[in-house]
Design a protein around this motif. Structure first.
Motif, PDB file in Angstrom:
ATOM      1  N   UNK A  26       0.837  -1.193   0.000  1.00 31.24           N
ATOM      2  CA  UNK A  26       0.000   0.000   0.000  1.00 31.24           C
ATOM      3  C   UNK A  26       0.878   1.251   0.000  1.00 31.24           C
ATOM      4  N   UNK A  27       0.361   2.310  -0.597  1.00 25.96           N
ATOM      5  CA  UNK A  27       1.066   3.585  -0.634  1.00 25.96           C
ATOM      6  C   UNK A  27       0.928   4.245  -1.993  1.00 25.96           C
ATOM      7  N   UNK A  28       1.770   5.243  -2.242  1.00 29.78           N
ATOM      8  CA  UNK A  28       1.696   5.976  -3.505  1.00 29.78           C
ATOM      9  C   UNK A  28       2.886   5.640  -4.385  1.00 29.78           C
ATOM     10  N   UNK A  29       2.615   5.659  -5.690  1.00 35.01           N
ATOM     11  CA  UNK A  29       3.602   5.314  -6.705  1.00 35.01           C
ATOM     12  C   UNK A  29       3.467   6.263  -7.886  1.00 35.01           C
ATOM     13  N   UNK A  30       4.567   6.509  -8.542  1.00 41.82           N
ATOM     14  CA  UNK A  30       4.506   7.094  -9.869  1.00 41.82           C
ATOM     15  C   UNK A  30       4.363   5.927 -10.824  1.00 41.82           C
ATOM     16  N   UNK A  31       3.397   6.030 -11.732  1.00 36.93           N
ATOM     17  CA  UNK A  31       3.113   4.938 -12.650  1.00 36.93           C
ATOM     18  C   UNK A  31       2.925   5.469 -14.060  1.00 36.93           C
TER      19      UNK A  31
ATOM     20  N   UNK B  71      -4.544  -5.826  -4.176  1.00 37.22           N
ATOM     21  CA  UNK B  71      -4.090  -4.447  -4.321  1.00 37.22           C
ATOM     22  C   UNK B  71      -5.078  -3.714  -5.215  1.00 37.22           C
ATOM     23  N   UNK B  72      -5.524  -2.540  -4.762  1.00 35.69           N
ATOM     24  CA  UNK B  72      -6.487  -1.742  -5.518  1.00 35.69           C
ATOM     25  C   UNK B  72      -5.990  -0.320  -5.664  1.00 35.69           C
ATOM     26  N   UNK B  73      -6.221   0.265  -6.816  1.00 34.95           N
ATOM     27  CA  UNK B  73      -5.928   1.686  -6.990  1.00 34.95           C
ATOM     28  C   UNK B  73      -7.122   2.462  -6.450  1.00 34.95           C
ATOM     29  N   UNK B  74      -6.861   3.327  -5.477  1.00 31.45           N
ATOM     30  CA  UNK B  74      -7.949   4.057  -4.835  1.00 31.45           C
ATOM     31  C   UNK B  74      -7.839   5.562  -5.019  1.00 31.45           C
ATOM     32  N   UNK B  75      -6.822   6.032  -5.714  1.00 38.78           N
ATOM     33  CA  UNK B  75      -6.704   7.466  -5.926  1.00 38.78           C
ATOM     34  C   UNK B  75      -5.698   7.812  -6.999  1.00 38.78           C
ATOM     35  N   UNK B  76      -5.873   8.989  -7.577  1.00 36.37           N
ATOM     36  CA  UNK B  76      -4.997   9.495  -8.619  1.00 36.37           C
ATOM     37  C   UNK B  76      -4.630  10.945  -8.335  1.00 36.37           C
ATOM     38  N   UNK B  77      -3.434  11.320  -8.700  1.00 38.46           N
ATOM     39  CA  UNK B  77      -2.978  12.699  -8.635  1.00 38.46           C
ATOM     40  C   UNK B  77      -1.986  12.934  -9.771  1.00 38.46           C
ATOM     41  N   UNK B  78      -1.775  14.187 -10.088  1.00 38.61           N
ATOM     42  CA  UNK B  78      -0.801  14.512 -11.133  1.00 38.61           C
ATOM     43  C   UNK B  78       0.557  13.945 -10.749  1.00 38.61           C
ATOM     44  N   UNK B  79       1.296  13.495 -11.728  1.00 35.63           N
ATOM     45  CA  UNK B  79       2.645  12.967 -11.489  1.00 35.63           C
ATOM     46  C   UNK B  79       3.529  14.107 -10.993  1.00 35.63           C
TER      47      UNK B  79
END
Length: 143
Positions: A23-28, A134-142
């Motif tokens: 879990x956490x944030x990633x650049x993808x 694992x689920x993607x639960x949010x998006x933000x600008x890179x």
């Protein structure tokens, strides 16, 4: 060419369930998208596939060391219904896709290879609590 004989010569008891993305944030990067319908209600969707290229500071580094980010992909579905299309619009906007005067069909090809920050969380299988997804639960600008 797939070597079915080699794959099928393996022993079932030697196979392990892959570990989930921590879990956490990633650049993808957006790898690709496809359209389809859900099996139960035939709800149309567009599914995006992502390749994590960098884990941010909030990701457990020990758990991350147990997976190979380069070999794993994540996916997320956007339903194509009147009540849910706003999510796809917001996703395209987060990617920086110019949408004014254009259709979704015109915008979707521009998502490929775009960078985005994703938030990954975990959910537990209701029938078997030992299985974690694992689920993607949010998006933000890179960043």
């Amino acid at each position: 060419m797939t070597n079915f004989a080699e794959i099928l010569s393996r022993r079932p008891e030697d196979q392990e369930r892959p570990k989930p993305f921590p879990a956490g944030t990633y650049t993808a990067l957006v790898l690709r998208h496809e359209t389809g319908e859900t099996s139960k209600k035939q709800t149309p969707y567009v599914r995006f596939y992502f390749q994590a290229v960098e884990a941010h500071d909030d990701v457990d580094q020990e758990a991350l060391a147990e997976i190979d980010m380069q070999k794993k992909t994540l996916r997320d579905d956007f339903y194509l219904t009147d009540d849910a299309l706003y999510r796809l619009s917001e996703f395209l906007e987060t990617l920086g896709i110019e949408m004014s005067g254009r259709t979704f069909a015109e915008c979707l090809p521009e998502t490929i290879n775009q960078a985005i920050t994703i938030t990954v969380s975990h959910s537990i299988n209701q029938q078997d609590p030992s299985i974690i997804y694992s689920n993607i639960t949010g998006y933000a600008e890179a960043a």
